[in-house]
Motif scaffolding. Structure first.
Motif, PDB file in Angstrom:
ATOM      1  N   LEU A 177      53.532  53.445  38.421  1.00 22.69           N
ATOM      2  CA  LEU A 177      53.324  54.597  37.535  1.00 22.69           C
ATOM      3  C   LEU A 177      51.881  55.060  37.512  1.00 22.69           C
ATOM      4  N   CYS A 178      50.938  54.107  37.354  1.00 18.66           N
ATOM      5  CA  CYS A 178      49.547  54.515  37.139  1.00 18.66           C
ATOM      6  C   CYS A 178      48.614  53.315  37.343  1.00 18.66           C
ATOM      7  N   ALA A 179      47.572  53.511  38.150  1.00 19.46           N
ATOM      8  CA  ALA A 179      46.629  52.411  38.443  1.00 19.46           C
ATOM      9  C   ALA A 179      45.928  51.945  37.169  1.00 19.46           C
ATOM     10  N   ARG A 180      45.631  52.880  36.272  1.00 25.06           N
ATOM     11  CA  ARG A 180      44.937  52.466  35.052  1.00 25.06           C
ATOM     12  C   ARG A 180      45.866  51.663  34.135  1.00 25.06           C
ATOM     13  N   ARG A 181      47.103  52.056  34.111  1.00 28.80           N
ATOM     14  CA  ARG A 181      48.061  51.358  33.240  1.00 28.80           C
ATOM     15  C   ARG A 181      48.169  49.882  33.641  1.00 28.80           C
ATOM     16  N   VAL A 182      48.266  49.641  34.941  1.00 25.15           N
ATOM     17  CA  VAL A 182      48.423  48.238  35.365  1.00 25.15           C
ATOM     18  C   VAL A 182      47.112  47.485  35.165  1.00 25.15           C
ATOM     19  N   TRP A 183      45.994  48.191  35.300  1.00 24.59           N
ATOM     20  CA  TRP A 183      44.693  47.557  35.039  1.00 24.59           C
ATOM     21  C   TRP A 183      44.594  47.176  33.560  1.00 24.59           C
ATOM     22  N   LEU A 184      44.973  48.091  32.676  1.00 29.85           N
ATOM     23  CA  LEU A 184      44.925  47.802  31.235  1.00 29.85           C
ATOM     24  C   LEU A 184      45.885  46.666  30.865  1.00 29.85           C
ATOM     25  N   ASP A 185      47.068  46.667  31.502  1.00 30.10           N
ATOM     26  CA  ASP A 185      48.032  45.583  31.255  1.00 30.10           C
ATOM     27  C   ASP A 185      47.384  44.228  31.525  1.00 30.10           C
ATOM     28  N   LEU A 210      39.567  55.373  37.582  1.00 28.81           N
ATOM     29  CA  LEU A 210      39.621  56.814  37.304  1.00 28.81           C
ATOM     30  C   LEU A 210      40.968  57.336  37.779  1.00 28.81           C
ATOM     31  N   VAL A 211      41.673  58.011  36.920  1.00 27.23           N
ATOM     32  CA  VAL A 211      42.975  58.589  37.296  1.00 27.23           C
ATOM     33  C   VAL A 211      43.072  59.994  36.704  1.00 27.23           C
ATOM     34  N   ARG A 212      44.074  60.712  37.134  1.00 28.94           N
ATOM     35  CA  ARG A 212      44.347  62.042  36.575  1.00 28.94           C
ATOM     36  C   ARG A 212      45.339  61.922  35.416  1.00 28.94           C
ATOM     37  N   TYR A 213      45.308  62.928  34.543  1.00 28.01           N
ATOM     38  CA  TYR A 213      46.310  63.017  33.476  1.00 28.01           C
ATOM     39  C   TYR A 213      47.628  63.495  34.076  1.00 28.01           C
ATOM     40  N   SER A 252      53.981  63.992  31.947  1.00 29.15           N
ATOM     41  CA  SER A 252      55.241  63.248  31.851  1.00 29.15           C
ATOM     42  C   SER A 252      54.984  61.744  31.775  1.00 29.15           C
ATOM     43  N   LYS A 253      54.037  61.245  32.563  1.00 29.69           N
ATOM     44  CA  LYS A 253      53.786  59.799  32.553  1.00 29.69           C
ATOM     45  C   LYS A 253      52.968  59.383  31.334  1.00 29.69           C
ATOM     46  N   CYS A 254      51.954  60.151  31.017  1.00 36.32           N
ATOM     47  CA  CYS A 254      51.036  59.734  29.939  1.00 36.32           C
ATOM     48  C   CYS A 254      51.721  59.783  28.568  1.00 36.32           C
ATOM     49  N   ARG A 255      52.550  60.815  28.354  1.00 34.07           N
ATOM     50  CA  ARG A 255      53.211  60.932  27.046  1.00 34.07           C
ATOM     51  C   ARG A 255      54.087  59.729  26.742  1.00 34.07           C
ATOM     52  N   ALA A 256      54.641  59.132  27.810  1.00 40.95           N
ATOM     53  CA  ALA A 256      55.560  58.004  27.615  1.00 40.95           C
ATOM     54  C   ALA A 256      54.842  56.660  27.746  1.00 40.95           C
ATOM     55  N   CYS A 257      53.515  56.692  27.864  1.00 43.39           N
ATOM     56  CA  CYS A 257      52.768  55.465  28.162  1.00 43.39           C
ATOM     57  C   CYS A 257      52.208  54.847  26.875  1.00 43.39           C
ATOM     58  N   PRO A 258      52.230  53.517  26.774  1.00 45.80           N
ATOM     59  CA  PRO A 258      51.681  52.886  25.554  1.00 45.80           C
ATOM     60  C   PRO A 258      50.174  53.097  25.391  1.00 45.80           C
ATOM     61  N   TYR A 259      49.481  53.503  26.456  1.00 48.60           N
ATOM     62  CA  TYR A 259      48.025  53.680  26.360  1.00 48.60           C
ATOM     63  C   TYR A 259      47.628  55.140  26.113  1.00 48.60           C
ATOM     64  N   TYR A 260      48.599  55.958  25.769  1.00 43.03           N
ATOM     65  CA  TYR A 260      48.341  57.402  25.569  1.00 43.03           C
ATOM     66  C   TYR A 260      47.183  57.636  24.594  1.00 43.03           C
ATOM     67  N   ALA A 261      47.246  56.969  23.445  1.00 44.92           N
ATOM     68  CA  ALA A 261      46.212  57.195  22.423  1.00 44.92           C
ATOM     69  C   ALA A 261      44.845  56.697  22.888  1.00 44.92           C
ATOM     70  N   HIS A 262      44.849  55.764  23.806  1.00 39.84           N
ATOM     71  CA  HIS A 262      43.598  55.251  24.347  1.00 39.84           C
ATOM     72  C   HIS A 262      43.008  56.228  25.378  1.00 39.84           C
ATOM     73  N   CYS A 263      43.866  56.760  26.239  1.00 44.18           N
ATOM     74  CA  CYS A 263      43.373  57.580  27.366  1.00 44.18           C
ATOM     75  C   CYS A 263      43.125  59.042  27.000  1.00 44.18           C
ATOM     76  N   LYS A 264      43.965  59.600  26.146  1.00 44.20           N
ATOM     77  CA  LYS A 264      43.943  61.060  25.929  1.00 44.20           C
ATOM     78  C   LYS A 264      42.572  61.563  25.450  1.00 44.20           C
ATOM     79  N   ALA A 299      39.623  60.587  26.022  1.00 48.03           N
ATOM     80  CA  ALA A 299      38.625  60.613  27.105  1.00 48.03           C
ATOM     81  C   ALA A 299      38.908  61.775  28.066  1.00 48.03           C
ATOM     82  N   PHE A 300      40.185  62.031  28.332  1.00 51.44           N
ATOM     83  CA  PHE A 300      40.534  63.181  29.183  1.00 51.44           C
ATOM     84  C   PHE A 300      40.059  64.470  28.510  1.00 51.44           C
ATOM     85  N   GLU A 301      40.278  64.541  27.206  1.00 56.92           N
ATOM     86  CA  GLU A 301      39.903  65.761  26.473  1.00 56.92           C
ATOM     87  C   GLU A 301      38.386  65.937  26.445  1.00 56.92           C
TER      88      GLU A 301
END
Ligand code: SF4
Length: 479
Positions: free
Chosen positions: A20-28, A185-188, A191-203, A205-207
């Motif tokens: 799904l996402c390189a950052r997600r697995v890194w955070l896991d 570093l990843v892109r927003y 569809s993936k970010c909204r369903a991700c447990p790290y949404y509140a963490h990542c969003k 910084a993207f903004e």
């Protein structure tokens, strides 16, 4: 497990997040202590059903084979050396390569070697994470025999050498990721970010970065190229013109560029831009929405609720077809067709309005399922005079909205747009699947009735929302 540290070891259970996402697995793996992971009832349901499926496979295996449960990597090795038929909850450890893996089963082949096997709810073995997980077990075991997948619909599949390239890619990329102490570093991706447990963490910084991939319709690969051409932020894009913007992959041509620029402008101003006039068909509208359960274990979704909102569009004008279990699937489908015939007779100029392609494609798959493509009502639904009307189409064609997603809830819940709020704020399509599965498992008639009432109320709000959207479009964008 005794001595298998999981933090720095590569483990195949990371394959899902990695896909799904390189950052997600890194955070896991890095286990950020300050990040609060929200509870996910749908995920919990999937785990529960997955465990049930694993137990069902175990029961079947026990009928024919001697099954031993492993308690540690050493115990797994001992059982393999003894040559037992099946090792349940096997624990594999390769200290040299720092690999650890937990196949559900190791099954002894006639050759004496062991085949790793997993029970998966999935209906196909082609998913990236399944290929990687089973490929990884084969790699730890160093076997040529294919791995086995006990699929969710009772079928069995095999995974062999074809999974080696993706498994090797997983190993290489995971090693690089885990060696780094910096968040990748990843892109927003909405569809993936909204369903991700790290949404509140990542969003945030993207903004803060004004990351361009926050914009609807602008893909990450286009953003890579835009950045190379000096367009680094949403502000940069908002200040561009279609003429000045370079042609980059996935963002070519005047129209696409204009939309991207308007989307960027709308991000700051909250304005709605009209690309072309909104066009809605005349007629007598009935709003329509379905709820389906993909977790049937048969490979076919069961539509448990076909919901409608008829004129005069009040709460009391909600009508529906409901079925208690997938045993009544065909009955529900036939009742739906009868309901359509009733509306056809009641409203001479029927418009059956829904949001997105899902309703249309589901009706098509039901017609196929029951060999009814030639049925008169089905032909009416898909013929030249089809009453089906997808309301997402005019929205996407005509408007640029200050949104990151153009789903029904995105548009309807927005205070400056339709501003319709669902009675139960936590509800959604996955929520509905969870409630329906609770309904299926519930024995108490009162509890069961309450769950049904909740699902009906959610579906009723869905069709009221499409009605509100219709009213909003007519009032604001049609003369
Ligand atoms: S929120 Fe998005 S970027 Fe962050 S980890 Fe999840 S999927 Fe990756």
């Amino acid at each position: 497990m005794n001595d298998a540290p999981t933090q720095t070891y590569l483990k195949p259970s990371d394959a899902k997040s990695w896909a799904l996402c390189a950052r997600r697995v890194w955070l896991d793996n890095k286990g950020m202590p300050d990040i609060e992971i929200p509870e996910d009832a749908f995920e919990a349901l999937i785990i529960e059903l997955g465990l049930g499926h694993e137990q069902a496979v175990l029961t079947e295996l026990k009928k024919e084979k001697n099954v031993h449960t492993a308690t540690s990597p050493e115990d797994t090795q001992r059982l393999m050396a003894e040559g037992v038929d099946v090792i349940y909850q096997a624990q594999l450890l390769d200290k040299e390569n720092r690999f650890v893996g937990y196949p559900d089963f190791l099954i002894r082949h006639d050759s004496g070697e062991y085949q790793p096997a997993d029970a998966k709810l999935s209906l196909s073995e082609d998913k990236k994470e399944i290929q990687v997980q089973l490929g990884f077990y084969r790699r730890i075991l160093n076997v040529n025999l294919p791995a086995i997948v006990f699929l969710g619909d009772g079928k069995t599949a095999e995974i062999g050498d074809e999974a080696n390239p993706i498994t090797n890619q997983f190993v290489t990329e995971m090693r690089e990721l885990l060696a780094s102490d910096t968040e990748p570093l990843v892109r927003y991706s909405h569809s993936k970010c909204r369903a991700c447990p790290y949404y509140a963490h990542c969003k945030p910084a993207f903004e803060a970065k004004e990351e361009i991939s926050l914009l609807y319709g602008v893909q990450g690969r286009a953003v890579d190229e835009l950045e190379k051409q000096g367009i680094q932020t949403i502000s940069d894009l908002a200040a561009s013109t279609p003429e000045s913007l370079p042609d980059v992959p996935y963002l070519k041509g005047y129209e696409k560029k204009q939309r991207a620029i308007l989307q960027a402008q709308s991000y700051f101003s909250g304005e709605v831009h009209i690309i072309t006039p909104v066009n809605l068909p005349d007629g007598q509208w009935v709003h329509f929405d379905i709820e389906d359960n993909p977790l049937t274990g048969t490979g076919e979704k069961h539509v448990y609720l076909w919901g409608f909102l008829v004129p005069d569009f009040s709460n009391a004008d909600f009508e529906y077809v409901w079925t208690d279990t997938d045993q009544q699937d065909e009955q529900g489908w036939l009742e739906f067709l009868a309901q359509i015939e009733e509306y056809r007779a009641r409203y001479t100029d029927l418009v059956l309005a829904h949001y997105s392609q899902h309703e249309r494609s589901t009706i098509r798959s039901y017609a196929k399922r029951y060999g009814m493509e030639g049925n008169e009502t089905v032909q009416y639904l898909f013929g030249n005079e089809s009453p089906l009307f997808d309301m997402q189409k005019p929205v996407l064609e005509s408007l640029v909205l200050p949104l990151q997603g153009y789903g029904l809830k995105d548009i309807c819940k927005h205070k400056d747009l339709v501003n319709f709020q669902w009675e139960d704020d936590s509800s959604g399509s996955q929520w509905s699947v969870v409630q329906f599965n609770r309904f299926l498992a519930e024995d108490n008639p009162e509890e069961k009735a309450q769950l049904k009432a909740k699902i009906l109320s959610y579906n009723r709000d869905d069709v009221i929302a499409t009605r509100r959207l219709e009213e909003w479009l007519r009032a604001k964008f049609m003369t």
